[in-house]
Design a protein around this motif. Structure first.
Motif, PDB file in Angstrom:
ATOM      1  N   THR A  27       0.962  -1.122  -0.080  1.00  0.00           N
ATOM      2  CA  THR A  27       0.009  -0.044   0.104  1.00  0.00           C
ATOM      3  C   THR A  27       0.721   1.344   0.037  1.00  0.00           C
ATOM      4  O   THR A  27       0.711   2.113  -0.672  1.00  0.00           O
ATOM      5  CB  THR A  27      -0.920   0.163   1.026  1.00  0.00           C
ATOM      6  OG1 THR A  27      -1.792  -0.989   1.091  1.00  0.00           O
ATOM      7  CG2 THR A  27      -1.823   1.254   1.279  1.00  0.00           C
ATOM      8  N   GLY A  28       1.921   1.288   0.945  1.00  0.00           N
ATOM      9  CA  GLY A  28       2.843   2.460   0.802  1.00  0.00           C
ATOM     10  C   GLY A  28       3.419   2.685  -0.320  1.00  0.00           C
ATOM     11  O   GLY A  28       3.640   3.919  -0.990  1.00  0.00           O
ATOM     12  N   ILE A  29       4.116   1.383  -0.774  1.00  0.00           N
ATOM     13  CA  ILE A  29       4.883   1.779  -2.211  1.00  0.00           C
ATOM     14  C   ILE A  29       3.931   2.253  -3.381  1.00  0.00           C
ATOM     15  O   ILE A  29       4.314   3.378  -4.012  1.00  0.00           O
ATOM     16  CB  ILE A  29       5.550   0.429  -2.536  1.00  0.00           C
ATOM     17  CG1 ILE A  29       6.596  -0.006  -1.439  1.00  0.00           C
ATOM     18  CG2 ILE A  29       5.912   0.512  -4.022  1.00  0.00           C
ATOM     19  CD1 ILE A  29       7.131  -1.380  -1.719  1.00  0.00           C
ATOM     20  N   LEU A  30       2.867   1.922  -3.381  1.00  0.00           N
ATOM     21  CA  LEU A  30       1.915   2.251  -4.557  1.00  0.00           C
ATOM     22  C   LEU A  30       1.476   3.629  -4.149  1.00  0.00           C
ATOM     23  O   LEU A  30       1.239   4.283  -5.202  1.00  0.00           O
ATOM     24  CB  LEU A  30       0.757   1.247  -4.645  1.00  0.00           C
ATOM     25  CG  LEU A  30       1.119   0.108  -5.236  1.00  0.00           C
ATOM     26  CD1 LEU A  30      -0.210  -1.153  -5.068  1.00  0.00           C
ATOM     27  CD2 LEU A  30       1.746   0.110  -6.580  1.00  0.00           C
ATOM     28  N   GLU A  31       1.197   4.012  -2.844  1.00  0.00           N
ATOM     29  CA  GLU A  31       0.739   5.423  -2.547  1.00  0.00           C
ATOM     30  C   GLU A  31       1.599   6.538  -2.883  1.00  0.00           C
ATOM     31  O   GLU A  31       1.584   7.341  -3.427  1.00  0.00           O
ATOM     32  CB  GLU A  31       0.267   5.375  -1.212  1.00  0.00           C
ATOM     33  CG  GLU A  31      -0.188   6.779  -0.811  1.00  0.00           C
ATOM     34  CD  GLU A  31      -1.515   7.144  -1.400  1.00  0.00           C
ATOM     35  OE1 GLU A  31      -2.093   8.193  -1.402  1.00  0.00           O
ATOM     36  OE2 GLU A  31      -2.264   6.168  -2.136  1.00  0.00           O
ATOM     37  N   VAL A  32       2.953   6.260  -2.401  1.00  0.00           N
ATOM     38  CA  VAL A  32       4.243   7.170  -2.873  1.00  0.00           C
ATOM     39  C   VAL A  32       4.230   7.069  -4.296  1.00  0.00           C
ATOM     40  O   VAL A  32       4.355   8.274  -4.905  1.00  0.00           O
ATOM     41  CB  VAL A  32       5.296   6.515  -2.195  1.00  0.00           C
ATOM     42  CG1 VAL A  32       6.654   7.502  -2.806  1.00  0.00           C
ATOM     43  CG2 VAL A  32       5.533   6.559  -0.891  1.00  0.00           C
ATOM     44  N   LEU A  33       4.000   6.088  -5.192  1.00  0.00           N
ATOM     45  CA  LEU A  33       4.067   6.118  -6.634  1.00  0.00           C
ATOM     46  C   LEU A  33       2.899   6.906  -7.363  1.00  0.00           C
ATOM     47  O   LEU A  33       3.042   7.762  -7.853  1.00  0.00           O
ATOM     48  CB  LEU A  33       4.186   4.669  -7.296  1.00  0.00           C
ATOM     49  CG  LEU A  33       4.402   4.668  -8.767  1.00  0.00           C
ATOM     50  CD1 LEU A  33       5.501   5.209  -9.281  1.00  0.00           C
ATOM     51  CD2 LEU A  33       4.019   3.223  -9.032  1.00  0.00           C
ATOM     52  N   ARG A  34       1.787   6.685  -6.477  1.00  0.00           N
ATOM     53  CA  ARG A  34       0.720   7.534  -7.118  1.00  0.00           C
ATOM     54  C   ARG A  34       0.591   8.827  -6.644  1.00  0.00           C
ATOM     55  O   ARG A  34       0.415   9.790  -7.673  1.00  0.00           O
ATOM     56  CB  ARG A  34      -0.655   6.896  -6.165  1.00  0.00           C
ATOM     57  CG  ARG A  34      -2.051   7.707  -6.715  1.00  0.00           C
ATOM     58  CD  ARG A  34      -3.256   7.107  -5.770  1.00  0.00           C
ATOM     59  NE  ARG A  34      -3.173   7.742  -4.501  1.00  0.00           N
ATOM     60  CZ  ARG A  34      -3.625   8.918  -4.224  1.00  0.00           C
ATOM     61  NH1 ARG A  34      -4.343   9.634  -4.968  1.00  0.00           N
ATOM     62  NH2 ARG A  34      -3.637   9.394  -2.905  1.00  0.00           N
ATOM     63  N   LEU A  35       1.156   9.286  -5.483  1.00  0.00           N
ATOM     64  CA  LEU A  35       1.182  10.602  -5.180  1.00  0.00           C
ATOM     65  C   LEU A  35       2.210  11.314  -6.206  1.00  0.00           C
ATOM     66  O   LEU A  35       2.147  12.577  -6.481  1.00  0.00           O
ATOM     67  CB  LEU A  35       1.658  11.029  -3.539  1.00  0.00           C
ATOM     68  CG  LEU A  35       0.523  10.543  -2.677  1.00  0.00           C
ATOM     69  CD1 LEU A  35       1.179  10.520  -1.237  1.00  0.00           C
ATOM     70  CD2 LEU A  35      -0.644  11.411  -2.802  1.00  0.00           C
ATOM     71  N   ARG A  36       3.378  10.830  -6.410  1.00  0.00           N
ATOM     72  CA  ARG A  36       4.434  11.468  -7.296  1.00  0.00           C
ATOM     73  C   ARG A  36       3.723  11.733  -8.878  1.00  0.00           C
ATOM     74  O   ARG A  36       4.063  12.649  -9.467  1.00  0.00           O
ATOM     75  CB  ARG A  36       5.560  10.497  -7.406  1.00  0.00           C
ATOM     76  CG  ARG A  36       6.764  10.721  -8.328  1.00  0.00           C
ATOM     77  CD  ARG A  36       7.097  12.225  -8.339  1.00  0.00           C
ATOM     78  NE  ARG A  36       7.976  12.468  -7.330  1.00  0.00           N
ATOM     79  CZ  ARG A  36       9.355  12.298  -7.014  1.00  0.00           C
ATOM     80  NH1 ARG A  36       9.940  11.864  -8.253  1.00  0.00           N
ATOM     81  NH2 ARG A  36       9.906  12.493  -6.066  1.00  0.00           N
ATOM     82  N   THR A  37       3.216  10.419  -9.190  1.00  0.00           N
ATOM     83  CA  THR A  37       2.629  10.621 -10.550  1.00  0.00           C
ATOM     84  C   THR A  37       1.343  11.719 -10.661  1.00  0.00           C
ATOM     85  O   THR A  37       1.444  12.586 -11.470  1.00  0.00           O
ATOM     86  CB  THR A  37       2.000   9.275 -11.001  1.00  0.00           C
ATOM     87  OG1 THR A  37       2.875   8.059 -10.722  1.00  0.00           O
ATOM     88  CG2 THR A  37       1.262   9.371 -12.372  1.00  0.00           C
ATOM     89  N   ALA A  38       0.621  11.618  -9.465  1.00  0.00           N
ATOM     90  CA  ALA A  38      -0.513  12.626  -9.377  1.00  0.00           C
ATOM     91  C   ALA A  38       0.088  14.218  -9.330  1.00  0.00           C
ATOM     92  O   ALA A  38      -0.434  15.184  -9.950  1.00  0.00           O
ATOM     93  CB  ALA A  38      -1.364  12.513  -8.251  1.00  0.00           C
ATOM     94  N   GLY A  39       1.317  14.319  -8.784  1.00  0.00           N
ATOM     95  CA  GLY A  39       2.069  15.645  -8.578  1.00  0.00           C
ATOM     96  C   GLY A  39       2.596  16.068  -9.980  1.00  0.00           C
ATOM     97  O   GLY A  39       2.901  17.283  -9.747  1.00  0.00           O
TER      98      GLY A  39
END
Length: 266
Positions: free
Chosen positions: A254-266
């Protein structure tokens, strides 16, 4: 005999955990969840007294007493469960994995029995955004900066057939030169401080750093030790934090995917 083992293994049904059961799941992590309706001043004081890492503390603000919980400092010892009279239970989900250090902290007004700025998780939105990332390659270099190896045991489980991290296009690599993300465990010991900095410099930009476990987030039970140089974020920039002692494989994913999601969204 080995053929009997292989035959039984092949005849077993598919055991891979479904994405729906994986994201946000913190079962087994022993992370606390506060039930504000059951919270009293006496219980809050008991919680603070039994907490070995000051993850639970009472703060005064605007003439109000607040119970503060820092997941980054929590080692999941479950002592708070024993004295809470039902005001603290084991969390089934955790929405802070992969987020900033500030978002690892939650606060409750003891008198009003409410959480201040509660963390609101919209599983459907997060799930759809994260699933949109599936199939995009992410190479991870795991870096042990002084861990007890509890986090490493859980990280190793990510590659087994049950969690199967590679179905998300995520792979572990041997060299930081091939990595997109550093997954750092343990409090940074003095003899590993230079190695952490050198490893970070070796990862090509743009790069992501995730601090893993209570030790990676805050130093855990080793915070303040003469042998510890400091937390991960005192030496290199950190993009996200995954609490737990150790975090479960589901929390790690969950944490790995969330960091990736936030970076992609940003």
């Amino acid at each position: 005999m080995i053929f009997d083992v292989i035959e039984r293994s092949l005849s077993q049904p598919d055991r891979v955990i479904l994405v729906e059961e994986l994201l946000g799941n913190s079962d087994g992590g022993r992370m606390p969840e506060v039930i504000p309706a059951r919270l009293t001043a006496a219980i809050a004081q008991d919680l603070v007294e039994v907490c070995p890492t000051t993850a639970l503390r009472i703060e005064e603000r605007d003439q109000r007493q607040l119970l503060v919980l820092s997941y980054g400092e929590c080692i999941g010892c479950a002592r708070c469960f024993e004295v809470s009279e039902g005001a603290v239970v084991a969390a089934r989900t955790l929405s802070c994995c992969g987020h900033s250090k500030k978002q690892l902290i939650r606060e409750w007004d003891i008198e009003l029995h409410v959480e201040l700025t509660p963390q609101i998780l919209d599983p459907e939105t997060v799930r759809s955004q994260i699933q949109a990332l599936f199939g995009k390659a992410l190479n991870i270099r795991q870096l042990d900066a002084g861990s007890c190896n509890g986090c490493e045991t859980e990280i190793t489980a990510l590659t087994n057939p049950y969690y199967d991290l590679e179905r998300f296009g995520i792979h572990f690599v041997a060299s930081p030169k091939h990595a997109d993300m550093l997954l750092v465990t343990g409090p940074v010991t003095r003899n590993m401080a230079d190695a952490v900095k050198a490893t970070y410099e070796a990862v090509p930009a743009p790069k992501l750093v995730v601090a893993v476990g209570a030790c990676g987030c805050s130093g855990g039970i080793f915070a303040g030790s003469y042998a510890v140089a400091g937390t991960v974020d005192t030496l290199i920039p950190v993009d996200g934090y995954i609490p737990g002692c150790p975090p479960t494989p589901a929390m790690l994913v969950t944490g790995i995917l969330e960091v990736l999601r936030l970076r992609t969204a940003g």
